[in-house]
Design a protein around this motif. Structure first.
Motif, short mmCIF file in Angstrom:
data_model
loop_
_atom_site.label_atom_id
_atom_site.label_comp_id
_atom_site.label_asym_id
_atom_site.label_seq_id
_atom_site.Cartn_x
_atom_site.Cartn_y
_atom_site.Cartn_z
N GLY A 150 0.81 -1.20 0.00
CA GLY A 150 0.00 0.00 0.00
C GLY A 150 0.85 1.25 0.00
N TRP A 151 0.25 2.32 -0.48
CA TRP A 151 0.85 3.66 -0.41
C TRP A 151 -0.06 4.55 0.44
CZ3 TRP A 151 5.59 5.07 -2.06
CH2 TRP A 151 6.22 4.27 -3.02
N PHE A 152 0.56 5.28 1.33
CA PHE A 152 -0.12 6.27 2.17
C PHE A 152 0.63 7.58 2.05
CE2 PHE A 152 -3.05 3.57 4.64
CZ PHE A 152 -2.57 2.31 4.29
N ARG A 153 0.00 8.65 2.51
CA ARG A 153 0.70 9.94 2.49
C ARG A 153 0.27 10.77 3.69
NH1 ARG A 153 -2.27 12.72 -2.82
NH2 ARG A 153 -4.31 13.11 -1.84
N ALA A 160 3.76 -2.70 3.75
CA ALA A 160 3.53 -4.09 3.38
C ALA A 160 2.63 -4.76 4.40
CB ALA A 160 4.86 -4.84 3.28
N ARG A 161 1.71 -5.55 3.88
CA ARG A 161 0.77 -6.25 4.73
C ARG A 161 0.89 -7.75 4.45
NH1 ARG A 161 -5.85 -6.51 4.54
NH2 ARG A 161 -6.10 -7.20 6.70
N ARG A 162 1.03 -8.55 5.50
CA ARG A 162 1.24 -9.99 5.32
C ARG A 162 0.00 -10.68 4.76
NH1 ARG A 162 4.27 -9.53 10.36
NH2 ARG A 162 2.34 -9.96 11.50
N TYR A 220 -1.32 -2.75 8.13
CA TYR A 220 -0.03 -2.97 7.50
C TYR A 220 1.05 -3.21 8.55
CZ TYR A 220 -2.25 -1.79 3.16
OH TYR A 220 -3.09 -1.81 2.06
N ASN A 221 1.95 -4.15 8.24
CA ASN A 221 2.92 -4.63 9.23
C ASN A 221 4.28 -3.95 9.13
OD1 ASN A 221 1.25 -7.27 8.05
ND2 ASN A 221 1.23 -7.05 10.27
#
Length: 124
Positions: A35-38, A98-100, A111-112
């Motif tokens: 994922g992308w977040f800002r 990144a998420r498992r 997200y981990n």
């Protein structure tokens, strides 16, 4: 432990484009949702886009739909965020995560692993 590293940020004029890249260490990259977040100054972190491990499922924030595209290359352990028609309100520190679990999510707590972020500045 997975290390996530973003790159590709910079200064661009409104209407321009940038492509962010994110590499994640580990041989299990292909099993992670990415994922992308800002986060803009003075604002909370917000979801931008996410992609499943296969690439077949994606999700976008309404504010970026039609302008941003998320993609991934599992052989290169890399996920990309192509950003077109940039606006000054897109200015923020962009994080890759990144998420498992193989399920796209808009929630940052799902997200981990997180990178340190790459700055995107859009001038008017």
């Amino acid at each position: 432990q997975v290390q996530v590293v973003e790159s590709g940020g910079g200064l661009v004029q409104a209407g321009g484009s940038l492509r962010l890249s994110c590499t994640a260490s580990g041989r299990t990259f292909s099993t992670y949702t990415m994922g992308w977040f800002r986060q803009a100054p003075g604002k909370e972190r917000e979801f931008v886009a996410a992609i499943s491990w296969s690439g077949r499922s994606t999700k976008y924030a309404d504010s970026v739909k039609g302008r941003f595209t998320i993609s991934r290359d599992n052989a290169a352990n890399t996920v990309y965020l192509q950003m077109n028609s940039l606006k000054p309100e897109d200015t923020a520190l962009y994080y890759c995560a990144a998420r498992r679990t193989d399920r796209v999510s808009e929630q940052d707590w799902d997200y981990n692993y997180w990178g340190q972020g790459t700055q995107v500045t859009v001038s008017s």
